[in-house]
Motif scaffolding. Structure first.
Motif, PDB file in Angstrom:
ATOM      1  N   SER A  35      60.169 -16.475  46.217  1.00 50.12           N
ATOM      2  CA  SER A  35      59.201 -15.495  45.754  1.00 50.12           C
ATOM      3  C   SER A  35      57.800 -16.003  46.063  1.00 50.12           C
ATOM      4  CB  SER A  35      59.340 -15.285  44.246  1.00 50.12           C
ATOM      5  OG  SER A  35      58.350 -14.400  43.785  1.00 50.12           O
ATOM      6  N   SER A  38      52.346 -14.028  44.202  1.00 49.59           N
ATOM      7  CA  SER A  38      51.920 -12.690  43.777  1.00 49.59           C
ATOM      8  C   SER A  38      53.085 -11.832  43.299  1.00 49.59           C
ATOM      9  CB  SER A  38      51.229 -11.965  44.939  1.00 49.59           C
ATOM     10  OG  SER A  38      52.196 -11.652  45.946  1.00 49.59           O
ATOM     11  N   ARG A  40      54.842  -9.989  45.193  1.00 46.45           N
ATOM     12  CA  ARG A  40      54.993  -8.834  46.096  1.00 46.45           C
ATOM     13  C   ARG A  40      56.001  -9.090  47.208  1.00 46.45           C
ATOM     14  NH1 ARG A  40      52.860  -4.362  46.323  1.00 46.45           N
ATOM     15  NH2 ARG A  40      52.564  -4.329  48.569  1.00 46.45           N
ATOM     16  N   VAL A  41      56.357 -10.337  47.438  1.00 46.32           N
ATOM     17  CA  VAL A  41      57.364 -10.693  48.443  1.00 46.32           C
ATOM     18  C   VAL A  41      58.376 -11.604  47.762  1.00 46.32           C
ATOM     19  CG1 VAL A  41      57.800 -11.862  50.629  1.00 46.32           C
ATOM     20  CG2 VAL A  41      55.684 -10.556  50.326  1.00 46.32           C
ATOM     21  N   CYS A  61      62.392  -8.240  49.918  1.00 48.69           N
ATOM     22  CA  CYS A  61      61.580  -7.180  49.316  1.00 48.69           C
ATOM     23  C   CYS A  61      60.118  -7.487  49.608  1.00 48.69           C
ATOM     24  CB  CYS A  61      61.789  -7.124  47.811  1.00 48.69           C
ATOM     25  SG  CYS A  61      63.479  -6.725  47.356  1.00 48.69           S
ATOM     26  N   VAL A  62      59.435  -6.494  50.176  1.00 49.71           N
ATOM     27  CA  VAL A  62      58.012  -6.610  50.451  1.00 49.71           C
ATOM     28  C   VAL A  62      57.368  -5.359  49.870  1.00 49.71           C
ATOM     29  CG1 VAL A  62      56.220  -6.801  52.207  1.00 49.71           C
ATOM     30  CG2 VAL A  62      58.438  -7.903  52.574  1.00 49.71           C
ATOM     31  N   GLY A  63      56.581  -5.549  48.808  1.00 49.79           N
ATOM     32  CA  GLY A  63      56.003  -4.392  48.127  1.00 49.79           C
ATOM     33  C   GLY A  63      57.112  -3.521  47.564  1.00 49.79           C
ATOM     34  N   ASP A  64      57.129  -2.254  47.962  1.00 47.04           N
ATOM     35  CA  ASP A  64      58.144  -1.328  47.461  1.00 47.04           C
ATOM     36  C   ASP A  64      59.269  -1.085  48.475  1.00 47.04           C
ATOM     37  OD1 ASP A  64      56.669   0.093  49.278  1.00 47.04           O
ATOM     38  OD2 ASP A  64      56.360   1.851  48.018  1.00 47.04           O
ATOM     39  N   THR A  66      62.669  -2.619  50.646  1.00 45.88           N
ATOM     40  CA  THR A  66      63.725  -3.633  50.592  1.00 45.88           C
ATOM     41  C   THR A  66      64.599  -3.522  51.837  1.00 45.88           C
ATOM     42  OG1 THR A  66      63.767  -3.504  48.176  1.00 45.88           O
ATOM     43  CG2 THR A  66      65.680  -4.517  49.243  1.00 45.88           C
TER      44      THR A  66
END
Length: 154
Positions: A35, A38, A40-41, A61-64, A66
């Motif tokens: 992870s 942040s 976010r990733v 997962c990057v932002g929203d 996957t």
């Protein structure tokens, strides 16, 4: 990172951080969760070995968004000590219970969507503490916290 059904009394040897010869019905898994600070990733890399096959998994997962990779393959033969790789997910022990190198260079399929992206991961995991062994029913699992550095490109 993996388990060895012969581990007793919570004592680990350097060889316990490597793949082992497995009989029919036995399995051994190696996995790395990661992870960004942040949040976010994040994602994971995993290989699950049977007697003659390997299942490799990668989730990112990057932002929203996957993406996933899943592939089962026949093992080509005996593994080198420290190698817990599949055909696309490369997991290499550089120093038992101290350092692993993980890489992936292949397409990923988006979970909710039709996009396929080429992903490149080159990650280094360095031990943050000593490993510990946990018993889960009939098997043992070794687990360890690590620090991550590297490069991820989608």
């Amino acid at each position: 990172m993996g388990y060895n059904s012969t581990v007793e009394n919570r004592r680990l040897s350097p060889g316990d951080d490597h793949r082992h010869l497995l009989a029919g019905g036995e399995h051994e898994a190696f996995y790395f969760l990661f992870s960004a600070p942040s949040g976010r990733v994040f994602g994971f890399l995993r290989t699950l070995f049977g007697h003659d096959s390997v299942l490799e998994l990668l989730a990112l997962c990057v932002g929203d968004r996957t993406w996933l990779h899943e592939r089962r393959a026949t093992l080509p033969g005996d593994a080198l000590p420290g190698d817990a790789s599949g055909p696309d997910v490369m997991l290499t022990c550089q120093a038992p219970w101290q350092a692993w190198r993980c890489s992936f260079h292949a397409p990923l399929q988006e979970v909710e969507g039709a996009s396929v992206v080429e992903a490149h991961l080159d990650l280094a995991f360095v031990a943050a503490n000593a490993p510990d062994v946990y018993r889960f029913g009939p098997y043992h699992q070794a687990q360890q916290d690590v620090r991550l550095s590297g490069r991820l490109q989608v």
